[in-house]
Design a protein around this motif. Structure first.
Motif, short mmCIF file in Angstrom:
data_model
loop_
_atom_site.label_atom_id
_atom_site.label_comp_id
_atom_site.label_asym_id
_atom_site.label_seq_id
_atom_site.Cartn_x
_atom_site.Cartn_y
_atom_site.Cartn_z
N MET A 76 3.26 -3.58 10.64
CA MET A 76 2.76 -4.10 9.88
C MET A 76 2.82 -3.77 8.37
O MET A 76 3.01 -2.38 8.00
N LEU A 77 2.82 -4.70 7.62
CA LEU A 77 2.89 -4.53 5.97
C LEU A 77 1.37 -4.80 5.47
O LEU A 77 0.89 -5.70 5.84
N LEU A 78 0.86 -3.75 4.81
CA LEU A 78 -0.41 -3.91 4.00
C LEU A 78 -0.42 -3.93 2.60
O LEU A 78 0.28 -3.07 2.03
N PHE A 79 -0.94 -5.09 1.99
CA PHE A 79 -0.73 -5.19 0.58
C PHE A 79 -2.30 -5.27 0.01
O PHE A 79 -3.21 -5.70 0.67
N ASN A 80 -2.31 -4.80 -1.26
CA ASN A 80 -3.50 -5.11 -2.01
C ASN A 80 -3.29 -5.99 -3.21
O ASN A 80 -2.28 -5.87 -3.96
N LEU B 110 4.73 -8.42 -4.32
CA LEU B 110 5.18 -9.86 -3.98
C LEU B 110 4.51 -10.87 -4.81
O LEU B 110 3.09 -10.46 -4.86
N GLU B 111 4.80 -11.86 -5.50
CA GLU B 111 3.99 -12.70 -6.24
C GLU B 111 4.18 -14.18 -5.56
O GLU B 111 5.31 -14.71 -5.60
N PHE B 112 2.72 -14.80 -5.11
CA PHE B 112 3.03 -15.97 -4.53
C PHE B 112 2.44 -17.09 -5.74
O PHE B 112 1.39 -16.54 -6.29
N TYR C 187 9.54 -8.18 -5.98
CA TYR C 187 9.91 -7.01 -7.12
C TYR C 187 9.71 -5.68 -6.70
O TYR C 187 9.11 -5.55 -5.55
N GLN C 188 10.63 -4.88 -7.47
CA GLN C 188 10.57 -3.39 -6.94
C GLN C 188 10.73 -2.86 -8.48
O GLN C 188 11.45 -3.18 -9.22
N GLY C 189 9.40 -2.37 -8.76
CA GLY C 189 9.00 -1.95 -10.23
C GLY C 189 9.25 -3.44 -10.86
O GLY C 189 8.40 -4.34 -10.56
N SER C 190 9.77 -3.23 -12.02
CA SER C 190 9.64 -4.62 -12.80
C SER C 190 11.02 -5.45 -12.60
O SER C 190 11.20 -6.61 -13.25
N GLU C 191 11.95 -5.18 -11.59
CA GLU C 191 13.03 -5.77 -11.29
C GLU C 191 12.92 -6.90 -10.27
O GLU C 191 12.26 -6.69 -9.29
N GLU D 113 0.89 -1.48 0.15
CA GLU D 113 -0.09 -0.03 0.03
C GLU D 113 0.68 1.15 -0.03
O GLU D 113 0.46 2.23 -0.45
N SER D 114 1.76 1.34 0.80
CA SER D 114 2.83 2.64 0.70
C SER D 114 3.71 2.63 -0.09
O SER D 114 4.34 3.68 -0.32
N ASP D 115 3.90 1.73 -0.99
CA ASP D 115 4.92 1.73 -2.25
C ASP D 115 4.42 0.59 -3.08
O ASP D 115 4.97 -0.34 -3.21
#
Length: 128
Positions: A122-126, A49-51, A60-64, A42-44
């Motif tokens: 806490m890390l929040l992902f969408n 992450l691809e599971f 990944y960071q961007g496409s890297e 959410e914050s970046d």
């Protein structure tokens, strides 16, 4: 009368504990299913992450592609961390075999929350 109340309370506690114990395997199965996919922080939103169904997580960071991990979802303990009511994401870095444990807050169809245990963050992902 006191004995009847005492035994009733014990019976209720027994059923509550049994329901809690039986709920965790079901919740783990649900988390294992729901976690599959791509998640953006959410914050970046460039951090993802691809599971995969193969038990691999790509970071990944961007496409890297930064690194890949083997992952599993575990109840009650992960390395040095343990709590009877917690579910953990354990991942192992495929390059240096370092183990990292996160406490899973929740995994739904749309959101993923992970706690960095030793930092209390806490890390929040969408889902993407």
């Amino acid at each position: 009368m006191k004995n009847i109340i005492f035994h009733s309370v014990l019976l209720i506690i027994s059923f509550s504990c049994k329901a809690q114990i039986q709920m965790q395997p079901t919740q783990i199965n649900q988390y294992e299913t729901n976690i599959i996919g791509i998640w953006a922080l959410e914050s970046d939103t460039d951090y993802k992450l691809e599971f995969l169904t193969t038990g691999v997580c790509k970071e990944y960071q961007g496409s890297e592609l930064l690194t890949t991990y083997s992952f599993s979802i575990q109840n009650n303990s992960c390395e040095d961390y343990s709590a009877s009511d917690s579910i953990y994401l354990k991942w192992i870095d495929n390059d240096d075999l370092a183990v990292t444990c996160f406490e899973i807050g929740n995994v739904t169809e749309d959101t993923l929350s992970l706690m960095i245990i030793d930092k209390g963050k806490m890390l929040l992902f969408n889902r993407q």
